[in-house]
Design a protein around this motif. Structure first.
Motif, PDB file in Angstrom:
ATOM      1  N   VAL A 181      46.655  32.346  35.241  1.00  7.02           N
ATOM      2  CA  VAL A 181      45.406  33.062  35.528  1.00  7.02           C
ATOM      3  C   VAL A 181      45.486  33.758  36.884  1.00  7.02           C
ATOM      4  O   VAL A 181      44.968  34.874  37.050  1.00  7.02           O
ATOM      5  CB  VAL A 181      44.205  32.097  35.465  1.00  7.02           C
ATOM      6  CG1 VAL A 181      42.907  32.816  35.841  1.00  7.02           C
ATOM      7  CG2 VAL A 181      44.083  31.504  34.065  1.00  7.02           C
ATOM      8  N   ALA A 182      46.141  33.132  37.857  1.00  4.44           N
ATOM      9  CA  ALA A 182      46.315  33.780  39.158  1.00  4.44           C
ATOM     10  C   ALA A 182      47.101  35.079  39.004  1.00  4.44           C
ATOM     11  O   ALA A 182      46.753  36.112  39.609  1.00  4.44           O
ATOM     12  CB  ALA A 182      47.017  32.838  40.131  1.00  4.44           C
ATOM     13  N   GLY A 183      48.166  35.059  38.189  1.00  7.18           N
ATOM     14  CA  GLY A 183      48.930  36.277  37.941  1.00  7.18           C
ATOM     15  C   GLY A 183      48.118  37.333  37.224  1.00  7.18           C
ATOM     16  O   GLY A 183      48.239  38.536  37.506  1.00  7.18           O
ATOM     17  N   PHE A 184      47.267  36.903  36.309  1.00  6.26           N
ATOM     18  CA  PHE A 184      46.409  37.846  35.583  1.00  6.26           C
ATOM     19  C   PHE A 184      45.437  38.532  36.546  1.00  6.26           C
ATOM     20  O   PHE A 184      45.237  39.746  36.490  1.00  6.26           O
ATOM     21  CB  PHE A 184      45.649  37.094  34.496  1.00  6.26           C
ATOM     22  CG  PHE A 184      44.772  37.959  33.639  1.00  6.26           C
ATOM     23  CD1 PHE A 184      45.247  38.512  32.471  1.00  6.26           C
ATOM     24  CD2 PHE A 184      43.460  38.219  34.007  1.00  6.26           C
ATOM     25  CE1 PHE A 184      44.432  39.314  31.677  1.00  6.26           C
ATOM     26  CE2 PHE A 184      42.641  39.012  33.229  1.00  6.26           C
ATOM     27  CZ  PHE A 184      43.133  39.568  32.058  1.00  6.26           C
ATOM     28  N   ILE A 185      44.823  37.747  37.437  1.00  7.36           N
ATOM     29  CA  ILE A 185      43.862  38.317  38.381  1.00  7.36           C
ATOM     30  C   ILE A 185      44.552  39.282  39.341  1.00  7.36           C
ATOM     31  O   ILE A 185      44.012  40.343  39.679  1.00  7.36           O
ATOM     32  CB  ILE A 185      43.154  37.181  39.152  1.00  7.36           C
ATOM     33  CG1 ILE A 185      42.239  36.396  38.200  1.00  7.36           C
ATOM     34  CG2 ILE A 185      42.343  37.732  40.325  1.00  7.36           C
ATOM     35  CD1 ILE A 185      41.653  35.142  38.809  1.00  7.36           C
ATOM     36  N   ALA A 186      45.758  38.929  39.781  1.00  2.02           N
ATOM     37  CA  ALA A 186      46.481  39.800  40.702  1.00  2.02           C
ATOM     38  C   ALA A 186      46.763  41.161  40.079  1.00  2.02           C
ATOM     39  O   ALA A 186      46.808  42.179  40.780  1.00  2.02           O
ATOM     40  CB  ALA A 186      47.787  39.133  41.134  1.00  2.02           C
ATOM     41  N   LEU A 206      45.648  29.906  42.640  1.00  5.62           N
ATOM     42  CA  LEU A 206      44.519  30.506  41.924  1.00  5.62           C
ATOM     43  C   LEU A 206      43.371  30.794  42.879  1.00  5.62           C
ATOM     44  O   LEU A 206      42.742  31.857  42.824  1.00  5.62           O
ATOM     45  CB  LEU A 206      44.066  29.584  40.796  1.00  5.62           C
ATOM     46  CG  LEU A 206      42.844  30.042  39.998  1.00  5.62           C
ATOM     47  CD1 LEU A 206      43.090  31.405  39.377  1.00  5.62           C
ATOM     48  CD2 LEU A 206      42.494  29.019  38.922  1.00  5.62           C
ATOM     49  N   GLY A 207      43.074  29.853  43.768  1.00  2.01           N
ATOM     50  CA  GLY A 207      42.001  30.081  44.725  1.00  2.01           C
ATOM     51  C   GLY A 207      42.270  31.286  45.607  1.00  2.01           C
ATOM     52  O   GLY A 207      41.369  32.103  45.860  1.00  2.01           O
ATOM     53  N   ARG A 208      43.522  31.431  46.058  1.00  9.57           N
ATOM     54  CA  ARG A 208      43.862  32.590  46.895  1.00  9.57           C
ATOM     55  C   ARG A 208      43.728  33.892  46.109  1.00  9.57           C
ATOM     56  O   ARG A 208      43.263  34.904  46.635  1.00  9.57           O
ATOM     57  CB  ARG A 208      45.282  32.430  47.439  1.00  9.57           C
ATOM     58  CG  ARG A 208      45.389  31.395  48.560  1.00  9.57           C
ATOM     59  CD  ARG A 208      46.720  31.516  49.283  1.00  9.57           C
ATOM     60  NE  ARG A 208      47.827  31.152  48.421  1.00  9.57           N
ATOM     61  CZ  ARG A 208      48.321  29.915  48.318  1.00  9.57           C
ATOM     62  NH1 ARG A 208      47.774  28.929  49.029  1.00  9.57           N
ATOM     63  NH2 ARG A 208      49.344  29.664  47.531  1.00  9.57           N
ATOM     64  N   ALA A 209      44.134  33.858  44.831  1.00  9.93           N
ATOM     65  CA  ALA A 209      44.033  35.073  44.017  1.00  9.93           C
ATOM     66  C   ALA A 209      42.577  35.495  43.843  1.00  9.93           C
ATOM     67  O   ALA A 209      42.249  36.690  43.910  1.00  9.93           O
ATOM     68  CB  ALA A 209      44.686  34.839  42.653  1.00  9.93           C
ATOM     69  N   SER A 247      28.766  38.430  40.892  1.00 10.79           N
ATOM     70  CA  SER A 247      27.990  37.230  41.217  1.00 10.79           C
ATOM     71  C   SER A 247      28.425  36.029  40.391  1.00 10.79           C
ATOM     72  O   SER A 247      28.419  34.894  40.876  1.00 10.79           O
ATOM     73  CB  SER A 247      26.499  37.499  41.024  1.00 10.79           C
ATOM     74  OG  SER A 247      26.231  37.875  39.677  1.00 10.79           O
ATOM     75  N   GLY A 248      28.811  36.265  39.119  1.00 15.82           N
ATOM     76  CA  GLY A 248      29.247  35.149  38.290  1.00 15.82           C
ATOM     77  C   GLY A 248      30.519  34.514  38.812  1.00 15.82           C
ATOM     78  O   GLY A 248      30.635  33.279  38.886  1.00 15.82           O
ATOM     79  N   VAL A 249      31.495  35.336  39.194  1.00 12.05           N
ATOM     80  CA  VAL A 249      32.738  34.808  39.744  1.00 12.05           C
ATOM     81  C   VAL A 249      32.477  34.133  41.086  1.00 12.05           C
ATOM     82  O   VAL A 249      33.056  33.081  41.402  1.00 12.05           O
ATOM     83  CB  VAL A 249      33.782  35.929  39.893  1.00 12.05           C
ATOM     84  CG1 VAL A 249      35.028  35.427  40.610  1.00 12.05           C
ATOM     85  CG2 VAL A 249      34.158  36.487  38.530  1.00 12.05           C
ATOM     86  N   MET A 250      31.599  34.708  41.897  1.00  6.49           N
ATOM     87  CA  MET A 250      31.284  34.098  43.178  1.00  6.49           C
ATOM     88  C   MET A 250      30.646  32.721  42.979  1.00  6.49           C
ATOM     89  O   MET A 250      30.943  31.765  43.706  1.00  6.49           O
ATOM     90  CB  MET A 250      30.349  35.006  43.971  1.00  6.49           C
ATOM     91  CG  MET A 250      30.105  34.553  45.395  1.00  6.49           C
ATOM     92  SD  MET A 250      31.578  34.604  46.452  1.00  6.49           S
ATOM     93  CE  MET A 250      31.647  36.359  46.850  1.00  6.49           C
ATOM     94  N   GLY A 251      29.771  32.614  41.978  1.00  5.92           N
ATOM     95  CA  GLY A 251      29.182  31.310  41.683  1.00  5.92           C
ATOM     96  C   GLY A 251      30.228  30.293  41.250  1.00  5.92           C
ATOM     97  O   GLY A 251      30.175  29.118  41.647  1.00  5.92           O
ATOM     98  N   LEU A 252      31.185  30.732  40.421  1.00  3.97           N
ATOM     99  CA  LEU A 252      32.283  29.836  40.042  1.00  3.97           C
ATOM    100  C   LEU A 252      33.082  29.413  41.261  1.00  3.97           C
ATOM    101  O   LEU A 252      33.479  28.246  41.390  1.00  3.97           O
ATOM    102  CB  LEU A 252      33.205  30.541  39.040  1.00  3.97           C
ATOM    103  CG  LEU A 252      32.906  30.418  37.550  1.00  3.97           C
ATOM    104  CD1 LEU A 252      33.967  31.163  36.753  1.00  3.97           C
ATOM    105  CD2 LEU A 252      32.874  28.963  37.117  1.00  3.97           C
ATOM    106  N   ALA A 253      33.357  30.359  42.153  1.00  5.69           N
ATOM    107  CA  ALA A 253      34.147  30.044  43.337  1.00  5.69           C
ATOM    108  C   ALA A 253      33.442  28.986  44.194  1.00  5.69           C
ATOM    109  O   ALA A 253      34.095  28.097  44.753  1.00  5.69           O
ATOM    110  CB  ALA A 253      34.400  31.308  44.152  1.00  5.69           C
ATOM    111  N   LEU A 309      38.656  33.186  31.542  1.00  5.03           N
ATOM    112  CA  LEU A 309      39.910  32.497  31.841  1.00  5.03           C
ATOM    113  C   LEU A 309      39.721  31.495  32.977  1.00  5.03           C
ATOM    114  O   LEU A 309      40.304  30.399  32.954  1.00  5.03           O
ATOM    115  CB  LEU A 309      40.987  33.521  32.209  1.00  5.03           C
ATOM    116  CG  LEU A 309      41.225  34.640  31.194  1.00  5.03           C
ATOM    117  CD1 LEU A 309      42.345  35.547  31.675  1.00  5.03           C
ATOM    118  CD2 LEU A 309      41.573  34.063  29.821  1.00  5.03           C
ATOM    119  N   LEU A 310      38.933  31.842  33.967  1.00  6.57           N
ATOM    120  CA  LEU A 310      38.673  30.917  35.065  1.00  6.57           C
ATOM    121  C   LEU A 310      37.955  29.664  34.577  1.00  6.57           C
ATOM    122  O   LEU A 310      38.143  28.577  35.125  1.00  6.57           O
ATOM    123  CB  LEU A 310      37.828  31.608  36.142  1.00  6.57           C
ATOM    124  CG  LEU A 310      38.548  32.656  36.992  1.00  6.57           C
ATOM    125  CD1 LEU A 310      37.541  33.443  37.821  1.00  6.57           C
ATOM    126  CD2 LEU A 310      39.582  32.000  37.893  1.00  6.57           C
TER     127      LEU A 310
END
Length: 543
Positions: A428-433, A455-458, A477-483, A443-444
């Motif tokens: 998933v980190a490679g996908f996000i990059a 993954l966190g760095r990506a 906002s959705g990804v930020m909430g997951l983070a 995927l997250l």
């Protein structure tokens, strides 16, 4: 002389609902129960509501003397540390939506931290203080996703309380057997009596307990009453065989293929198809093999597909649903079911000894590729085949986000579930990059928490890139909430450089810089709050 008072009669059992209705409609349109119409009606309505509120909060209505309830069972687990107990009270006191609409600001969303707090407390085997149990059960009543962890944390006292308050009856339904004590599993007479005379929930709990201990004994117990069970009960009992499913279950499941209930037949077929050496899997392999062949006459080997022209009785008996959904062709519908139930090892033998990667890379004639690959995806998920999952996922840095085999991100998420946590996070980190965050939300959601460092760095890097580009901030906002919930709290110190309001490009969304600064501030604050939670609970990582 005192002015005449407006009488307020004792509210009837349904008085609260009548008072609410009168308040909503207005006293000019609806006279409150026991009140006179006129200018004093609003005051009388408030008086009646106050009296009824006290009565409702008092809990029990006066009744005939009855036997006192048994004392709550003791909880042998160690109690929460004082700081952790205070933190739990804070989390339970938070209410969703209390901040109103608009921007969230920099304050952490405490209610969203409850699942992690409960998971960590359960991992440490800690027990709640008794006074917090009502608030904990109220929170679990409103959020079904909290119930398993909340009831585990509450322990046996949750069942004790649920028997006294109908608002918490979900705890009885969610606890196998409603908290009833199971007989000693080594006593055949007690087991047989509960199986034959117990309530359905008690029988499910008994069957599950025996299945976890001795799978064969659970199956033999089920056989004794199978013919007389109701169809819906047979379906639930059959589903319990997923635990410890093995070759010895095949004869029983083969008999269930002839069940009079279509749902029971379909479940039996699904379980048999998960056994690669079963007779059903072999029959499906023959049928699917007759539909798929390798054409070597052209410049390059090509897969050719000839879907079945009918769904015969044998196919239906083996779980193939004859009627296609609306908008779906019958032949492709039957073909997909055959391939999905076929052991994946069949295709290496059928297609020239090739590896899964080589098979997935072969061209498919006549627009059958999407159907064939989608069926292989479902088979890989059902059979938990990591090699086929990797082949169908492809490289995360491939130009097309859809992958060589998966036709949707939802299918990719399911395929990722067959891989180990570290490999999943790396993919998933490679996908996000490569593709950014716009398509990575699903995927997250299948990655283990806390996210692995790559993954966190990506994720943080992608958010930073979106911020610097002046992207529309609310779409993240959705990804930020997951983070906030999933990043490792140790990453908080790396984010301090992102807290300032960035310079906004000319084409940026108005106010985007301020929003991004607030969002990163909230992220850092939440991570530090989670770090404090971990320390209060003992500082160990969950298993």
């Amino acid at each position: 002389m005192n002015s005449p008072s407006v009488p307020v009669d004792s509210p009837a059992p349904s008085a609260w609902e009548e008072l609410v209705t009168a308040a909503l409609l207005g006293t000019e349109r609806r006279t409150p129960p026991g009140c006179r119409p006129g200018r004093e009606a609003p005051v009388a309505l408030l008086d009646a509501a106050a009296v009824e509120t006290v009565r409702r909060r008092a809990g029990l209505r006066p009744a005939r003397a009855a036997e006192r309830p048994q004392p709550a069972p003791e909880d042998p687990r160690p109690a929460l540390p004082p700081a952790a107990a205070r933190r739990l009270a804070m989390l339970l006191a938070d209410r969703p939506g209390a901040g109103g609409g608009g921007r969230r600001g920099t304050a952490p969303d405490l209610v969203e931290l409850l699942p992690e707090w409960l998971a960590r407390a359960n991992d440490r085997g800690l027990a709640p203080r008794p006074e917090v149990l009502p608030a904990l059960l109220d929170a679990a009543r409103g959020r079904t996703d909290l119930r398993p962890a909340a009831l585990t944390f509450a322990g046996t006292r949750a069942v004790w309380l649920a028997r006294l308050n109908p608002d918490w009856r979900f705890a009885l339904r969610a606890t196998p057997g409603g908290g009833a004590a199971l007989p000693h599993l080594d006593d055949p007479a007690e087991v047989r009596q509960l199986w034959q005379e117990g309530l359905f929930a008690e029988r499910v709990a008994l069957l599950s307990a025996i299945r976890a201990r001795t799978p064969a004994a659970a199956r033999e117990l089920l056989v004794t009453t199978w013919a007389t069970e109701r169809a819906e009960d047979r379906l639930m009992f059959l589903d319990s065989l997923r635990m410890g499913l093995g070759p010895l279950d095949e004869p029983f499941l083969e008999q269930a293929l002839a069940d009079r209930s279509r749902n029971v037949r379909a479940t039996a077929a699904e379980l048999l198809s998960a056994l690669p050496d079963s007779a059903l899997a072999a029959r499906m392999a023959v049928r699917a093999g007759a539909c798929v062949a390798l054409d070597r006459t052209g410049d390059a080997p090509t897969i050719i597909v000839e879907a079945p022209h009918e769904c015969d009785a044998g196919m239906e008996r083996d779980g193939v649903v004859a009627k296609a959904p609306s908008g779906r062709g019958e032949r492709s519908w039957w073909f997909g079911q055959l391939v999905e139930a076929t052991p994946l090892g069949t295709w290496a033998r059928r297609l020239g000894g090739r590896t899964p990667e080589e098979i997935v890379a072969l061209p498919v004639t006549d627009d059958w590729q999407a159907e064939l690959h989608a069926a292989w995806c479902r088979a890989a998920v059902r059979q938990r085949d990591a090699d086929w999952a990797r082949a169908l996922l492809g490289s995360p840095s491939a130009p097309e986000a859809g992958g060589p085999g998966a036709v949707s991100l939802a299918e990719r998420a399911k395929l990722l579930g067959t891989l180990g946590p570290a490999e999943r996070a790396e993919w998933v980190a490679g996908f996000i990059a490569t593709h950014g965050l716009s398509e990575a939300f699903q995927l997250l959601g299948v990655c283990s928490v806390p996210w692995a460092a790559p993954l966190g760095r990506a994720v943080v890097d992608a958010l930073n890139i979106a911020r610097d580009a002046g992207s529309y901030p609310w779409s993240f906002s959705g990804v930020m909430g997951l983070a906030e919930r999933c990043l490792d709290p140790a990453e908080a110190s790396r984010l301090d450089g992102l807290l300032a309001v960035p310079d906004e490009p000319e084409d940026a969304s108005p106010g985007a810089g301020g929003y991004w600064a607030e969002a990163f501030q909230r992220l850092v604050t939440t991570l530090r709050l989670r770090a404090a939670m971990i320390e209060e609970l003992g500082g160990l990582s969950p298993s």
